[in-house]
Design a protein around this motif. Sequence first.
Motif, PDB file in Angstrom:
ATOM      1  N   VAL A 112       0.844  -1.197   0.000  1.00 17.70           N
ATOM      2  CA  VAL A 112       0.000   0.000   0.000  1.00 17.70           C
ATOM      3  C   VAL A 112       0.876   1.242   0.000  1.00 17.70           C
ATOM      4  O   VAL A 112       1.857   1.324   0.750  1.00 17.70           O
ATOM      5  CB  VAL A 112      -0.910   0.002   1.242  1.00 17.70           C
ATOM      6  N   GLN A 113       0.525   2.179  -0.844  1.00 20.40           N
ATOM      7  CA  GLN A 113       1.188   3.475  -0.839  1.00 20.40           C
ATOM      8  C   GLN A 113       0.210   4.530  -0.341  1.00 20.40           C
ATOM      9  O   GLN A 113      -0.974   4.511  -0.707  1.00 20.40           O
ATOM     10  CB  GLN A 113       1.680   3.836  -2.240  1.00 20.40           C
ATOM     11  N   LEU A 114       0.709   5.434   0.481  1.00 25.79           N
ATOM     12  CA  LEU A 114      -0.090   6.510   1.048  1.00 25.79           C
ATOM     13  C   LEU A 114       0.453   7.840   0.550  1.00 25.79           C
ATOM     14  O   LEU A 114       1.663   8.085   0.609  1.00 25.79           O
ATOM     15  CB  LEU A 114      -0.023   6.458   2.574  1.00 25.79           C
TER      16      LEU A 114
ATOM     17  N   ALA B 174      -4.570   1.086  -2.409  1.00 26.40           N
ATOM     18  CA  ALA B 174      -5.194  -0.221  -2.449  1.00 26.40           C
ATOM     19  C   ALA B 174      -6.492  -0.250  -1.655  1.00 26.40           C
ATOM     20  O   ALA B 174      -6.629   0.426  -0.643  1.00 26.40           O
ATOM     21  CB  ALA B 174      -4.245  -1.286  -1.904  1.00 26.40           C
ATOM     22  N   ALA B 175      -7.416  -1.049  -2.141  1.00 23.77           N
ATOM     23  CA  ALA B 175      -8.724  -1.137  -1.507  1.00 23.77           C
ATOM     24  C   ALA B 175      -8.665  -1.740  -0.114  1.00 23.77           C
ATOM     25  O   ALA B 175      -9.601  -1.579   0.659  1.00 23.77           O
ATOM     26  CB  ALA B 175      -9.663  -1.957  -2.386  1.00 23.77           C
ATOM     27  N   ILE B 176      -7.553  -2.416   0.215  1.00 26.31           N
ATOM     28  CA  ILE B 176      -7.424  -3.007   1.544  1.00 26.31           C
ATOM     29  C   ILE B 176      -7.526  -1.941   2.633  1.00 26.31           C
ATOM     30  O   ILE B 176      -7.835  -2.223   3.780  1.00 26.31           O
ATOM     31  CB  ILE B 176      -6.097  -3.791   1.666  1.00 26.31           C
TER      32      ILE B 176
ATOM     33  N   PHE C 241       1.482   0.708   7.498  1.00 26.06           N
ATOM     34  CA  PHE C 241       1.866   0.557   6.096  1.00 26.06           C
ATOM     35  C   PHE C 241       3.173   1.332   5.915  1.00 26.06           C
ATOM     36  O   PHE C 241       3.566   2.085   6.799  1.00 26.06           O
ATOM     37  CB  PHE C 241       0.796   1.168   5.183  1.00 26.06           C
ATOM     38  N   PRO C 242       3.848   1.175   4.776  1.00 29.67           N
ATOM     39  CA  PRO C 242       5.011   2.047   4.525  1.00 29.67           C
ATOM     40  C   PRO C 242       4.593   3.507   4.638  1.00 29.67           C
ATOM     41  O   PRO C 242       3.552   3.914   4.080  1.00 29.67           O
ATOM     42  CB  PRO C 242       5.419   1.676   3.098  1.00 29.67           C
TER      43      PRO C 242
END
Length: 116
Positions: free
Chosen positions: A2-4, A26-28, A104-105
Amino acid sequence: QVQLVESGGGLVQPGGSLRLSCTASAAIFRVYPMAWYRQAPGKQRELVASITNNGIQNYADSVKGRFTISRDNAKTTVYLQMDNLKPEETAIYYCNREVSYGPFPWGQGTQVAVSS
C-alpha cells in the motif's frame, strides 16, 4: 504494497484552517482503522486522530473540538479538517493505519506551518 499519499498542507496563520487528504493505493485500506499522525521538529511522531472502518472517531485531547477526521472508503481517502490551528501544531502530518495494526510504509507526509 500500500502506498499513502498525503496532501493539503501549507502555511496558515494562527486560527486558520486546513483540510488534509490522504489517498491509499489499495482497496485493503477499507478494512482498517486509519489515523493521522504528526511529527514536529525534534519531537516524536504523535497520534492526532483515528477513525474506524465504519466511522467511529477518536482524537488526541489537544485537538478535540478543533479537528475532524473522516474517510471515504470508495475513494480510499481519509481526511483531516483542522480548524483554529495553533503555532505549536506546526509539523509534518502523516496518515497510516491505526498503530495497533502496524504501519503501512510511511508516505512523505504533508507539511503544515502555522505562523503569522
